[in-house]
Enzyme design. Structure first.
Site, short mmCIF file in Angstrom:
data_model
loop_
_atom_site.label_atom_id
_atom_site.label_comp_id
_atom_site.label_asym_id
_atom_site.label_seq_id
_atom_site.Cartn_x
_atom_site.Cartn_y
_atom_site.Cartn_z
CG ASP A 1 32.37 57.94 37.12
OD1 ASP A 1 32.98 57.99 38.19
OD2 ASP A 1 32.29 58.89 36.33
CB ALA B 1 19.62 65.90 38.65
CD GLU C 1 31.87 63.32 42.62
OE1 GLU C 1 31.16 64.26 42.26
OE2 GLU C 1 33.04 63.16 42.23
#
Length: 319
Positions: free
Chosen positions: A40, A156, A207
């Site tokens: 990521d 979140a 996502e």
């Protein structure tokens, strides 16, 4: 005869120009070396120093840097101990495990957003640290940005900041739990102000949202990762996108399907060498960073960076 040759040459030059104008340049993936182990990644080039930085998932937020953009080495993590507020919002968070950071430069300050959570849970929080100099290595904890729990409509995690065509700030975030959301960000606090709105969902996983505005096409583009992450060579991650004339959507894929109804145009599904590409980060409108699992290294997650191009219809692509 000379006049005819001149006219013929002129026609040939015109034809060549026309062909070049309609055929897009070939996209290229950068040849990276050194320590490129990431998950990521959030990519940025620091003002002034020209240093390339990649922040990524891992203990304390992992940090890579490069002076030339291709040869990377590892720096110290952002955190060496937990901020006190982490345990308040995510009591079961594992040590210094931090997910999916995002780096955003605004008015002389670097804003590094990140998320803490546990797998399979909506008990999550997004945090923020800031610095005026990444190379200086001094970060200030700005606390909790937003959080979720078991009763929240969203998860979140996976924050991404952007500035729209009018100068307003927005954050997209979210994951499998009811998909991707967007909320306005205060320029004073750099934290949410107002409600969050759902802009994308997809069965089977969605996502890692990344929202950018391309002034040349006049569209907002919502990049996402769909499928399953974090399983090495068994990962099914793919990079997908939709676009909208409004920062709040609706975002449609190439087939005209609303991303709130599962629409998503895949632009990278990986290949035999690189499995499960995703966790992407768009730098401006011409560079895309992401991770993919290396078949040659038994599924190790690696940093990939490519030039990002836009076709004649205004859709992004890269190789």
């Amino acid at each position: 005869m000379r006049k005819k040759k001149t006219m013929l040459a002129s026609l040939l030059l015109t034809a060549m120009f026309f062909v070049q104008s309609i055929i897009p340049a070939s996209a290229s993936t950068w040849n990276l070396n050194g320590d490129t182990n990431v998950h990521d990644p959030a990519y940025i080039v620091e003002n002034g120093t020209g240093t390339h930085w990649a922040f990524s998932t891992g203990s304390g937020i992992q940090v890579l840097y490069s002076t030339n953009g291709t040869t990377y080495q590892r720096s110290l993590p952002i955190f060496n101990q937990k901020p006190a507020w982490w345990s308040q919002y995510v009591p079961k968070q594992d040590g210094l495990d931090v997910w999916a950071p995002d780096i955003f430069y605004y008015n002389g300050t670097y804003y590094l957003y990140y998320s803490i959570s546990t797998f399979g849970s909506k008990v999550s929080a997004i945090g923020l640290v800031t610095t005026n100099s990444i190379s200086g290595g001094v970060w200030k904890d700005q606390g909790m940005v937003t959080y979720s729990n078991d009763s929240s409509p969203y998860n979140a995690i996976d924050p991404n900041l952007m500035q729209d065509e009018k100068g307003n700030l927005w954050m997209v975030f979210g994951s499998w739990s009811n998909g991707i959301y967007i909320t306005a960000i205060s320029k004073d606090t750099m934290k949410p102000t107002g409600n969050a709105y759902r802009i994308a969902t997809k069965s089977g996983g969605i996502e890692a949202p990344n929202l950018v505005y391309n002034s040349k096409t006049g569209y907002y583009y919502l990049f996402v990762s769909i499928g399953k992450c974090c399983s090495g060579l068994d990962s099914t991650y793919q990079v997908a996108v939709g676009r909208s004339k409004s920062v709040l959507g609706p975002f449609y894929d190439k087939n005209g399907v609303d991303m709130k109804n599962g629409g998503a145009t895949v632009i990278d599904s990986g290949n035999s060498a690189w499995i499960g590409p995703g966790g992407q980060d768009i730098n401006g409108t011409n560079v895309i960073a992401r991770h993919a699992y290396s078949a040659a290294e038994n599924g190790a997650p690696k940093l990939l960076i490519s030039d990002l191009y836009w076709d004649a219809d205004g859709w992004p692509y890269y190789n």
